[in-house]
Design a protein around this motif. Structure first.
Motif, PDB file in Angstrom:
ATOM      1  N   SER B 296     -38.407  12.934 -45.222  1.00 17.02           N
ATOM      2  CA  SER B 296     -39.110  11.810 -44.624  1.00 17.02           C
ATOM      3  C   SER B 296     -38.079  11.043 -43.802  1.00 17.02           C
ATOM      4  O   SER B 296     -37.067  10.602 -44.329  1.00 17.02           O
ATOM      5  N   LYS B 297     -38.323  10.944 -42.506  1.00 16.78           N
ATOM      6  CA  LYS B 297     -37.305  10.330 -41.659  1.00 16.78           C
ATOM      7  C   LYS B 297     -37.509   8.829 -41.515  1.00 16.78           C
ATOM      8  O   LYS B 297     -38.617   8.363 -41.291  1.00 16.78           O
ATOM      9  N   GLY B 298     -36.427   8.091 -41.667  1.00 16.45           N
ATOM     10  CA  GLY B 298     -36.464   6.641 -41.493  1.00 16.45           C
ATOM     11  C   GLY B 298     -36.022   6.285 -40.090  1.00 16.45           C
ATOM     12  O   GLY B 298     -35.399   7.086 -39.398  1.00 16.45           O
ATOM     13  N   ALA B 299     -36.337   5.058 -39.696  1.00 19.21           N
ATOM     14  CA  ALA B 299     -36.016   4.639 -38.333  1.00 19.21           C
ATOM     15  C   ALA B 299     -34.748   3.800 -38.261  1.00 19.21           C
ATOM     16  O   ALA B 299     -34.462   3.184 -37.250  1.00 19.21           O
ATOM     17  N   GLY B 300     -34.004   3.766 -39.356  1.00 22.18           N
ATOM     18  CA  GLY B 300     -32.682   3.157 -39.276  1.00 22.18           C
ATOM     19  C   GLY B 300     -32.581   1.692 -39.639  1.00 22.18           C
ATOM     20  O   GLY B 300     -31.554   1.071 -39.403  1.00 22.18           O
ATOM     21  N   ALA B 301     -33.630   1.114 -40.232  1.00 26.28           N
ATOM     22  CA  ALA B 301     -33.503  -0.273 -40.675  1.00 26.28           C
ATOM     23  C   ALA B 301     -32.647  -0.300 -41.943  1.00 26.28           C
ATOM     24  O   ALA B 301     -32.897   0.447 -42.879  1.00 26.28           O
TER      25      ALA B 301
END
Lengths: 240, 618
Positions: B296-301
């Protein structure tokens, strides 16, 4: 059932509440008032404002938790007005006064707790929003359309429609405006047009008396929810 | 790769694999870690391939791109086996020389070897380099041994043996017992006992349970988890499968930052390989236990590293934390009992199950067992990734592994635990690094960032810098963190500009108390650490800025004064040409004068002066 109730101590007073009751409500049921800003009985508490913090545990192992979400546990010792609680509450109010200098309700509340001025640099003098998210939660949980949401992080955090454009999901019901404790959300009604979140909604007049009932989009939403023809909602509740 | 139907099948395969491999076979492992990759490791690897082919050696020498070999300051690193020679700062142009001298003629080339800054001695073998000597690699143990894209390489190093052991006869409770006895605590920073977390989740009512690997490493300067995901992805998977068996979960997720594309790629490949080999999917190794993993890829927060915010993000909601209780172990992803552990925690699990909890618990300190991976960065000679036993002192980290302060400077402070860690001063250099001791001096273990600072760092500016990061990354949900980081940043900025007031210090202290006590999640609660610790240990620097309008470290530009020393100035006019505001005047070949009214303190004159005639003071 006896099994389902727990005994705890709030401000030195032994109390009994159903297990899992939020400390805020447990206190309230025992006539102990805890100030709140983001709490609303109809909405799922989320612990945004941190005004309702209480101190739990016994010295030296105590900590602050938000009473709107923390569940009553057997034997828990709760202080709703300890020095630590009051200091934290006053600091939160000072921070909010700097964030929303135009918030009248906030100023009154702060004054009641002895906070008349903030030591922090004030933001926009016209700012009122305290980001309590009652509007967002109402739109999602009560109205069920999620037309608005929190957007961005701290420096730019605000309530917005997706991409700050006119929201197709919005039904113009105005629940967000109604629930907002700081009167922040812009809303006008003129010549049969309601404007909210930058979108204009045509209001439906009552087939009988001619008074406006609600935006057409809202009645269509009702029709969808109930499965009834939308025309069945074209009569206002007074004329039914 | 066959699909392994049983434990025996896997063991037979492993046996055949090992007997087909010659341990004395020459190997070239080019580091493809986060430090070496941008320094051209792919070109170096390509150069080796071309050179070996040209010389007809490609059949005799095995060339691999490995995970992070650690000493990132000396990129690109190359490991030569079986000798264990570690070369550094290798470029593609150097490759023919290395092949000729070392691979063909067995001669060590000193210029590619580590030189000890202490005595200038040359260290060719990894085992002799002080940077590696103080380490105890468990999680990083296979980094310079395997090609992370090869399941065979992982199996040849004993990979998935821990899983065989678990599925071949241990009960879930026994696994949890073992993890509990090992003393493993969460490596993401919280330090919660891993075994206890698993037990809570196993005991939580519910048929469906989930397991998450937190790969949302977001601390500036930290790349521990990235290196593990890129360099040894199967270790993470193996740990997760064992964890799934223990808690009773059949589905795991790896939440990884989209900004880590190589980690995503390597993990995805490892998942495919494991599925093909029957190490993920239904009825693993014929044990009846099924488990699968999705990415599951996160957007970097940054805040999405916080477990409840991570779960919200995975569910497609806005990345904000939620009040606990309920804890994820009881109600996590989609409301189901969920165990979240960090990458490094999962990667420790196979080693614990293979070697036993007692072996693991013998490493470290009383309450912090095992090892910890740190990214040692900042003002040390040897920056890079290190794995040391818990309890290693800061002094060992800075001076033995780190090779001391660069440019012969003086140690000033070390910040541990990422942006919300505290700055630890000199008097604690002999502090054994573990969860509790770091906390006792106002810092945190965090996920293992370790930034060393020398005398050129202004501690007020350091606090301001980290606060600007935390302010940007605060999700803004709760008042103390959202507004608190804003005002701390504002006040710190004013102080560094020379506008600080005496009342700012007690106000910040009071604000920190509320943020630490009343913020919703760990981000806000720990955001105060850089401010509190610098106020505690470097208060005189705050006072110098506020009371005397001086920056002792000569960092805060508004508080600096640039003057030209008439004795040394040659009047070359280099500074005059660079000055963006024409504040420097004087005749050619005569000493120059800086107009203090016009000077914007940009420092260009100081930077360009070849005669050291521009003086900076505060």
């Amino acid at each position: 059932m006896k099994n389902d109730s727990v005994s705890l101590t709030i401000d030195g007073k032994p109390v009994q509440v159903p297990a899992g009751t939020a400390l805020l409500l447990a206190a309230k049921a025992n006539n102990i008032d805890i100030p709140t800003l983001c709490y609303h009985p109809e909405l799922k508490p989320e612990g945004h404002c941190r005004l309702c913090v209480v101190e739990i545990g016994t010295a030296p192992r105590t900590r602050l938790v938000n009473s709107c979400t923390y569940p009553a546990e057997p034997g828990l010792v709760v202080q709703t007005a300890s020095a630590k609680v009051l200091a934290s509450r006053r600091m939160v109010l000072e921070l909010l006064l700097a964030q929303a200098p135009a918030g009248e309700h906030l100023k009154e509340m702060a004054a009641a707790m002895g906070v008349h001025e903030t030591r922090f640099k004030k933001g926009d003098p016209a700012a009122r929003c305290i980001l309590c998210a009652q509007c967002v939660r109402t739109c999602r949980e009560v109205v069920g359309v999620s037309a608005i949401s929190m957007a961005f992080r701290t420096p730019k955090k605000r309530v917005a429609t997706p991409f700050a454009e006119q929201s197709e999901a919005c039904i113009g019901c105005g629940s967000c405006v109604f629930i907002c404790p700081t009167n922040t959300i812009a809303y006008t009604e003129k010549d049969g047009i309601r404007t909210v979140w930058g979108r204009k909604f045509e209001l439906q007049p009552c087939n009988k008396c001619g008074n406006y009932i609600a935006p057409k989009a809202q009645l269509e939403h009702w029709a969808k929810l109930t499965g009834d023809p939308v025309e069945s909602f074209y009569v206002c509740k007074d004329c039914r | 790769m066959p699909k392994f139907e049983s434990m025996n099948h896997l063991e037979e395969y492993r046996g055949r694999l090992l007997s087909s491999r010659n341990p004395q076979e020459p190997q070239v492992l080019v580091c493809g870690g986060p430090g070496c990759l941008p320094m051209g490791s792919e070109e170096v690897a390509a150069a080796f391939q071309a050179e070996l082919k040209q010389r007809g050696l490609n059949g005799n020498v095995v060339l691999k791109e490995s995970g992070c070999q650690g000493l990132c300051a000396k990129a690109v690193k190359v490991m030569l086996r079986p000798q264990g020679i570690t070369y550094q700062q290798v470029t593609a142009e150097d490759v023919p020389e290395i092949v000729e001298a070392t691979l063909v003629n067995g001669k060590i080339l000193d210029k590619f070897c580590y030189q000890d800054p202490a005595d200038g001695s040359v260290k060719a073998y990894k085992s002799k380099v002080p940077f590696y000597q103080g380490q105890r690699p468990i999680v990083l143990g296979k980094m310079d041994l395997i090609d992370p894209t090869s399941l065979d390489d992982y199996l040849a190093q004993g990979g998935y043996q821990a899983l065989q052991k678990v599925l071949g006869g241990k009960s879930p409770e026994a696994v949890i017992d073992a993890v509990e006895r090992s003393g493993l605590r969460g490596r993401g920073g919280g330090g919660f006992p891993t075994g206890r977390k698993w037990r809570l989740c196993r005991q939580a009512p519910g048929d469906v349970k989930y397991l998450i690997c937190n790969g949302d490493e977001g601390d500036p300067g930290a790349f521990m988890d990235r290196a593990v995901m890129e360099g040894d992805p199967h270790a993470v998977l193996e740990g997760m499968i064992i964890g799934g068996f223990a808690i009773g979960a059949n589905q795991g997720y790896i939440y990884v930052r989209h900004e880590y594309p190589l980690a995503v790629k390597r993990l995805a490949l490892a998942i495919d390989q494991a599925r093909e080999a029957g190490l993920l999917g239904a009825n693993l190794l014929g044990s009846g236990f099924s488990f699968d993993v999705k990415i599951s890829k996160g957007a970097g927060a940054f805040v999405c590293g916080e477990e409840t915010a991570l779960i919200a993000s995975m569910e497609g909601d806005i990345g904000e934390p939620h009040p606990r209780p309920p804890y994820p172990a009881v109600a996590g992803l989609w409301g189901k009992p969920t165990v979240i552990n960090n990458v490094e925690t999962w990667a420790n699990v196979p080693a614990i199950m293979s070697h036993g909890p007692e072996w693991y618990a013998a490493i470290g300190t009383e309450n912090s067992k095992g090892t910890k991976v740190f990214s040692l960065v900042g003002a040390v000679n040897n920056t890079g990734l290190v794995e040391v036993p818990m309890g290693t002192t800061l002094r060992q980290m800075v001076y033995d592994l780190g090779g001391g302060i660069r440019d012969g400077g003086e140690f000033k402070a070390v910040q541990t635990g990422g942006p919300s860690g505290g700055c630890i001063p000199k008097q604690f250099l002999d502090l054994p690094v573990d969860y509790d001791s770091l906390q006792s001096v106002g810092s945190i273990m965090g996920s293992g960032g370790m930034i060393v600072m020398d005398e050129t760092s202004c501690m007020v500016d350091v606090a301001r810098y980290f606060m600007s990061f935390l302010h940007d990354e605060s999700c803004g949900k709760c008042t103390p963190c959202r507004e608190g980081t804003k005002h701390l940043l504002e006040i710190l900025t004013e102080i560094t500009k020379g506008n600080g007031k005496e009342e700012h210090i007690p106000l910040m202290e009071e604000l920190c108390d509320t943020m630490a006590a009343a913020s919703l999640c760990g981000l806000g609660q720990s955001a105060v650490n850089p401010v509190r610790s610098t106020l505690k240990y470097f208060r005189e620097e705050y006072e110098a800025h506020i009371l005397h309008k001086k920056c002792p470290a000569l960092v805060c530009r508004p508080l600096l004064k640039y003057t030209v020393d008439p004795e040394t100035c040659t009047g070359c006019l280099a500074c005059v040409r660079e000055c963006p505001v024409d504040a420097i005047h004087g005749e050619a070949a005569e000493p120059q004068v800086i107009d203090q009214e016009l000077c914007v303190k940009c420092g260009m004159c100081h930077a360009v002066c070849k005669f050291d005639a521009v003086k900076v003071e505060s």
